[in-house]
Write a protein that holds these residues in place. Structure first.
Motif, PDB file in Angstrom:
ATOM      1  N   LEU A  16      44.541 -11.105  44.197  1.00 52.11           N
ATOM      2  CA  LEU A  16      43.228 -11.430  44.099  1.00 52.11           C
ATOM      3  C   LEU A  16      43.235 -13.147  43.789  1.00 52.11           C
ATOM      4  CD1 LEU A  16      41.062  -8.670  42.304  1.00 52.11           C
ATOM      5  CD2 LEU A  16      41.073  -9.084  44.570  1.00 52.11           C
ATOM      6  N   LYS A  17      42.468 -13.959  44.758  1.00 50.14           N
ATOM      7  CA  LYS A  17      42.336 -15.137  44.413  1.00 50.14           C
ATOM      8  C   LYS A  17      40.827 -15.560  44.347  1.00 50.14           C
ATOM      9  CE  LYS A  17      43.774 -19.663  46.367  1.00 50.14           C
ATOM     10  NZ  LYS A  17      44.302 -20.656  47.590  1.00 50.14           N
ATOM     11  N   LYS A  18      40.556 -16.245  43.460  1.00 50.28           N
ATOM     12  CA  LYS A  18      39.099 -16.605  43.140  1.00 50.28           C
ATOM     13  C   LYS A  18      38.983 -17.943  43.907  1.00 50.28           C
ATOM     14  CE  LYS A  18      36.769 -15.188  39.662  1.00 50.28           C
ATOM     15  NZ  LYS A  18      36.073 -14.847  38.483  1.00 50.28           N
ATOM     16  N   SER A  19      37.691 -17.838  44.789  1.00 46.96           N
ATOM     17  CA  SER A  19      37.404 -18.886  45.510  1.00 46.96           C
ATOM     18  C   SER A  19      35.963 -19.002  45.756  1.00 46.96           C
ATOM     19  CB  SER A  19      38.052 -18.881  46.915  1.00 46.96           C
ATOM     20  OG  SER A  19      39.575 -19.087  46.705  1.00 46.96           O
ATOM     21  N   SER A  20      35.477 -20.207  46.220  1.00 43.21           N
ATOM     22  CA  SER A  20      34.117 -20.261  46.407  1.00 43.21           C
ATOM     23  C   SER A  20      34.123 -20.845  48.030  1.00 43.21           C
ATOM     24  CB  SER A  20      33.280 -21.336  45.580  1.00 43.21           C
ATOM     25  OG  SER A  20      33.263 -20.942  44.199  1.00 43.21           O
ATOM     26  N   LEU A  21      33.055 -20.342  48.747  1.00 48.16           N
ATOM     27  CA  LEU A  21      33.109 -20.308  50.131  1.00 48.16           C
ATOM     28  C   LEU A  21      31.795 -21.125  50.388  1.00 48.16           C
ATOM     29  CD1 LEU A  21      34.231 -17.429  49.654  1.00 48.16           C
ATOM     30  CD2 LEU A  21      34.319 -17.243  51.916  1.00 48.16           C
ATOM     31  N   LEU A  22      31.982 -22.524  51.254  1.00 47.29           N
ATOM     32  CA  LEU A  22      30.619 -23.103  51.787  1.00 47.29           C
ATOM     33  C   LEU A  22      30.430 -22.473  53.138  1.00 47.29           C
ATOM     34  CD1 LEU A  22      28.697 -25.444  51.794  1.00 47.29           C
ATOM     35  CD2 LEU A  22      30.543 -26.826  52.621  1.00 47.29           C
ATOM     36  N   ILE A  23      29.198 -21.996  53.155  1.00 44.66           N
ATOM     37  CA  ILE A  23      28.762 -21.367  54.765  1.00 44.66           C
ATOM     38  C   ILE A  23      27.835 -22.302  55.156  1.00 44.66           C
ATOM     39  CG2 ILE A  23      27.830 -19.171  55.581  1.00 44.66           C
ATOM     40  CD1 ILE A  23      30.388 -18.873  53.829  1.00 44.66           C
ATOM     41  N   GLN A  24      27.977 -22.489  56.658  1.00 44.87           N
ATOM     42  CA  GLN A  24      26.879 -23.143  57.512  1.00 44.87           C
ATOM     43  C   GLN A  24      26.945 -22.457  58.745  1.00 44.87           C
ATOM     44  OE1 GLN A  24      28.948 -26.832  57.261  1.00 44.87           O
ATOM     45  NE2 GLN A  24      27.505 -27.759  56.010  1.00 44.87           N
ATOM     46  N   GLU A  25      25.796 -22.356  59.090  1.00 45.03           N
ATOM     47  CA  GLU A  25      25.525 -21.525  60.462  1.00 45.03           C
ATOM     48  C   GLU A  25      26.246 -20.190  60.554  1.00 45.03           C
ATOM     49  OE1 GLU A  25      25.753 -24.343  63.544  1.00 45.03           O
ATOM     50  OE2 GLU A  25      23.995 -25.263  62.777  1.00 45.03           O
ATOM     51  N   ASN A  26      26.530 -19.509  59.525  1.00 49.89           N
ATOM     52  CA  ASN A  26      27.307 -18.013  59.470  1.00 49.89           C
ATOM     53  C   ASN A  26      28.733 -18.203  59.704  1.00 49.89           C
ATOM     54  OD1 ASN A  26      24.909 -16.675  58.914  1.00 49.89           O
ATOM     55  ND2 ASN A  26      24.385 -16.685  61.222  1.00 49.89           N
ATOM     56  N   ARG A  27      29.302 -19.445  59.674  1.00 52.33           N
ATOM     57  CA  ARG A  27      30.724 -19.564  59.640  1.00 52.33           C
ATOM     58  C   ARG A  27      31.227 -20.124  58.066  1.00 52.33           C
ATOM     59  NH1 ARG A  27      32.043 -18.780  64.631  1.00 52.33           N
ATOM     60  NH2 ARG A  27      34.275 -18.990  64.289  1.00 52.33           N
ATOM     61  N   ILE A  28      32.570 -20.158  57.886  1.00 47.54           N
ATOM     62  CA  ILE A  28      33.123 -20.461  56.621  1.00 47.54           C
ATOM     63  C   ILE A  28      33.426 -22.070  56.908  1.00 47.54           C
ATOM     64  CG2 ILE A  28      34.867 -20.655  54.937  1.00 47.54           C
ATOM     65  CD1 ILE A  28      35.222 -17.239  55.819  1.00 47.54           C
ATOM     66  N   THR A  29      33.052 -23.159  56.290  1.00 47.03           N
ATOM     67  CA  THR A  29      33.264 -24.426  56.733  1.00 47.03           C
ATOM     68  C   THR A  29      34.483 -24.692  55.661  1.00 47.03           C
ATOM     69  OG1 THR A  29      31.479 -25.194  55.510  1.00 47.03           O
ATOM     70  CG2 THR A  29      31.096 -24.741  57.995  1.00 47.03           C
ATOM     71  N   SER A  30      34.245 -24.209  54.512  1.00 43.48           N
ATOM     72  CA  SER A  30      35.267 -24.972  53.454  1.00 43.48           C
ATOM     73  C   SER A  30      35.591 -23.560  52.431  1.00 43.48           C
ATOM     74  CB  SER A  30      34.853 -25.962  52.706  1.00 43.48           C
ATOM     75  OG  SER A  30      35.827 -26.591  51.972  1.00 43.48           O
ATOM     76  N   LEU A  31      36.740 -23.632  51.689  1.00 42.95           N
ATOM     77  CA  LEU A  31      36.886 -22.753  50.870  1.00 42.95           C
ATOM     78  C   LEU A  31      37.726 -23.703  49.732  1.00 42.95           C
ATOM     79  CD1 LEU A  31      37.818 -20.706  53.479  1.00 42.95           C
ATOM     80  CD2 LEU A  31      38.487 -19.266  51.638  1.00 42.95           C
ATOM     81  N   GLN A  32      37.021 -23.550  48.412  1.00 44.26           N
ATOM     82  CA  GLN A  32      37.567 -24.186  47.172  1.00 44.26           C
ATOM     83  C   GLN A  32      37.484 -23.544  45.870  1.00 44.26           C
ATOM     84  OE1 GLN A  32      35.917 -28.403  46.878  1.00 44.26           O
ATOM     85  NE2 GLN A  32      35.809 -28.538  49.212  1.00 44.26           N
TER      86      GLN A  32
END
Length: 299
Positions: A16-32
């Motif tokens: 398991l890796k904890k990440s946050s996902l930035l969502i734009q227009e139903n796509r993943i634009t960044s994981l940090q």
């Protein structure tokens, strides 16, 4: 719509890796690790384990049945199991059947609620430069080859077949029609030996139906990372499983087979299609996935 899924426990390679996902227009634009500088709506996923939605091979879809039969099959086999992409094939006996058989399957799946990709199943005798070029022209992502004797492998001019496959390189996938397990294992070893020696794009084992396809197979077919992926640029399709001690150290296959009771949410391209035991069945919501390049990634 732009928002953040934060504290997501993403399962990959049994970790398991904890990440946050930035969502734009139903796509993943960044994981940090976080997006503290962003003032956007946030969804806290800390209570769940997140996985990509699954892709399954299924060749027993009731394509000629009633709409109600297809609906029940899709719900029970796919939607309730966190699968939003299916792989199936058209069975071809003669070269001139190729387009008709593929179009027949496409038409039968027009009301599918999930995305689908269509390969072909052929007898070994159909492997020829002409037929392979036809498959390449139509961008058939997977060619399932049925055979029951090693002699058939030796009669194919593999050098010419390799040339005909290039540059699309749809993988050849074995289907062994021998009823005896011992002979089946021997035929698979001869298949692998031939494919490796001839440097043919291929899968070396039979693909088991109704279980998540591995990243290796998805990549060879060309569905990864377009499908079954939680990475930058991927569509927003995921499953959320309720966390618990008994599923702390587990892989995606085990989650699928043994912890389906903990599957809480399935999202397909940004839309919730399953919440708890409730399934939102949208006829025709699925799309035909046309693979541009098999084996695009080196895994």
């Amino acid at each position: 719509m732009e928002y953040i899924i934060e504290n997501a426990n993403i399962l990959k390679d049994s970790q398991l890796k904890k990440s946050s996902l930035l969502i734009q227009e139903n796509r993943i634009t960044s994981l940090q690790t976080g997006f503290k500088q962003y003032k956007l709506m946030k969804m806290n996923a800390e209570a769940f384990i997140m996985t990509p939605t699954y892709c399954l091979l299924n060749t027993n879809i009731p394509l000629t049945g009633t709409f109600q039969e297809l609906k029940e099959f899709m719900i029970n086999q796919f939607l309730m199991n966190g699968c939003t992409t299916l792989l199936t094939y058209a069975s071809i006996s003669y070269e001139n059947e190729l387009m008709k058989k593929i179009n027949d399957v496409k038409t039968s799946l027009i009301s599918s609620p999930i995305d689908f990709s269509i390969g072909v199943k052929i007898p070994m005798r159909l492997i020829s430069q002409t037929f392979i070029r036809m498959c390449k022209k139509e961008k058939v992502p997977a060619i399932f080859v049925e055979f029951n004797n090693a002699g058939a492998l030796e009669q194919i001019p593999w050098g010419w077949i390799k040339e005909a496959l290039f540059p699309y390189n749809s993988p050849l996938i074995p289907i062994i029609s021998s009823p005896q397990k011992k002979e089946e294992r021997w035929l698979l070893s001869k298949w692998k030996e031939t494919m490796v020696n001839e440097k043919i794009s291929a899968v070396y084992e039979e693909i088991e139906e109704n279980q998540p396809l591995s990243l290796s197979i998805l990549n060879k077919i060309g569905l990864y990372p377009q499908k079954a992926s939680l990475m930058h640029g991927a569509e927003l399709s995921y499953n959320l499983y309720l966390k618990g001690r008994e599923i702390k150290n587990v892989d995606e296959i085990s989650l699928f087979h043994y912890h389906s009771d903990r599957l809480a949410v399935t999202v397909h391209k940004g839309k919730v299609i399953r919440a708890g035991k409730e399934v939102l069945f949208k006829p025709g919501n699925g799309e035909y996935v046309k693979v541009r390049t098999p084996s695009y990634f080196s895994l």
